[in-house]
Design an enzyme around this catalytic site. Structure first.
Site, short mmCIF file in Angstrom:
data_model
loop_
_atom_site.label_atom_id
_atom_site.label_comp_id
_atom_site.label_asym_id
_atom_site.label_seq_id
_atom_site.Cartn_x
_atom_site.Cartn_y
_atom_site.Cartn_z
N SER A 8 9.43 24.37 36.18
CA SER A 8 8.80 23.42 35.27
C SER A 8 7.86 24.12 34.27
O SER A 8 7.16 25.07 34.63
CB SER A 8 7.98 22.41 36.07
OG SER A 8 7.19 21.64 35.19
N SER A 30 5.48 22.40 32.84
CA SER A 30 4.25 21.59 32.81
C SER A 30 3.00 22.40 33.17
O SER A 30 1.98 22.27 32.48
CB SER A 30 4.39 20.38 33.73
OG SER A 30 5.37 19.52 33.22
N LYS A 54 11.31 9.87 40.08
CA LYS A 54 10.76 9.02 39.01
C LYS A 54 10.93 7.52 39.28
O LYS A 54 10.15 6.72 38.79
CB LYS A 54 11.42 9.38 37.67
CG LYS A 54 10.94 10.68 37.07
CD LYS A 54 11.59 10.87 35.72
CE LYS A 54 10.95 12.00 34.95
NZ LYS A 54 11.43 12.05 33.56
N VAL A 61 31.14 4.54 31.34
CA VAL A 61 30.95 3.56 30.27
C VAL A 61 30.02 2.41 30.69
O VAL A 61 29.24 1.91 29.87
CB VAL A 61 32.32 3.02 29.80
CG1 VAL A 61 32.17 2.02 28.67
CG2 VAL A 61 33.20 4.17 29.35
N ASP A 72 7.60 9.39 28.48
CA ASP A 72 8.79 9.91 27.79
C ASP A 72 9.10 9.12 26.53
O ASP A 72 9.57 9.68 25.54
CB ASP A 72 10.02 9.86 28.72
CG ASP A 72 10.00 10.95 29.77
OD1 ASP A 72 9.34 11.99 29.54
OD2 ASP A 72 10.64 10.78 30.83
#
Ligand code: NAP
Length: 271
Positions: A15, A17, A66, A151, A101
């Protein structure tokens, strides 16, 4: 006393971060340190409660937690609710889950492209990054087309965009050679990450003005090289990454994040 911030996820070793937040703390003169903590799925609740009990200043959350971390939040921001995922935890007496985000990609696109209203945008992919991108585009008044290998996921995302008032369409990746019909083309698939693959070649892109690749490892993906060959402006994924981190810092500290320093540190770490 030194404040502690961090990231929970699995894996977290690569990461960016820690590098960008520690650079920010140093510029802001804060006595604070940001660490990456590898946390397995079953331990997420304990990690969140433990962090709150220890007085951790704030946490970022990355894959694969998340969504599951939402079960351990007392409240959610609007963006976290709409996206259905949390990447930032604020400890404010309770635990508030945010998703930066959306703001990260909005700011990155505003910086590179300018006013987005009325823009015809093509989004390749319908995973986590795509959700943030599509919500940001829909809110900014873009016309959005989502194409994805699976899809059904593209259809769900187009529905989400329509729910936010945008004109939206969807399809499979077999339609991707239409990319040149759009003003802005965005890759949110993982194709091109740590490989030299691309879903679009210069001939598909010709006619588009901007190509944004959410992939930032490597910074210059094959897609972005194809974009340059097609005469489009390439936008790499680092801006989105840094700006979502900067928004987390703003939530935790109420201070103006030093975006330039954060970006320089992250770019240097990528080599
Ligand atoms: P994700 O939720 O796992 O979604 C992956 C997406 O890629 C899905 O749409 C998937 O299609 C598609 N995909 C994967 N392999 C493919 C292939 N071989 N051919 C065609 N489509 C393929 O992942 P994510 O979190 O959205 O991340 C996607 C990329 O964005 C990663 O490279 C990540 O590093 C980057 N990212 C960047 C930022 C930033 O701040 N710049 C933020 C988040 C993510 P299916 O639905 O059909 O499986």
């Amino acid at each position: 006393m030194e404040e502690v911030y961090g990231l929970i996820g699995d894996p977290v070793e690569h990461s960016l971060s820690p590098v960008m937040h520690n650079a920010a703390f140093s510029v802001l003169g804060m006595e604070a340190r940001y660490h990456a903590f590898r946390v397995e799925g079953a331990e997420v609740g304990d990690a969140v409660r433990g962090a709150a009990a220890l007085g951790i200043g704030g946490l970022n959350v990355t894959i694969p937690h998340k969504r599951s971390v939402m079960d351990h939040c007392d409240s959610l921001s609007d963006d976290a609710e709409v996206i259905g995922a949390v990447n930032t935890l604020e400890f404010d007496g309770g635990v508030t889950g945010h998703n930066t985000d959306v703001e990260g990609v909005r700011l990155a696109l505003e910086r590179e492209v300018g006013d987005l209203s009325g823009t015809r945008a093509l989004v390749l992919g319908a995973g986590g990054a795509a959700r943030a991108v599509v919500v940001a585009l829909a809110r900014e008044g873009c016309e959005v087309t989502v194409l994805n290998r699976t899809v059904e996921k593209a259809a769900d995302l187009a529905e989400l965009a329509r729910g936010l008032g945008a004109e939206a369409d969807h399809g499979g990746l077999d339609e991707r050679s239409r990319a040149g019909e759009f003003d802005l083309v965005i890759n949110t698939t993982s194709v091109g990450m740590e490989s030299d693959e691309t879903l679009l070649e210069a001939g598909d892109i010709e006619g588009a003005s901007y190509v944004f690749d959410a992939v930032y490892r490597p910074l210059e993906t094959r897609l972005l090289r194809e974009a340059v060959e097609a005469g489009a402006t390439p936008v790499d994924g680092l801006g989105m990454l840094v700006l979502q981190g900067a928004e987390s810092l703003r939530i935790w500290t109420d201070r103006e994040p030093p975006v330039g320093e954060m970006e320089r540190a992250a770019r240097k770490a990528l080599g």
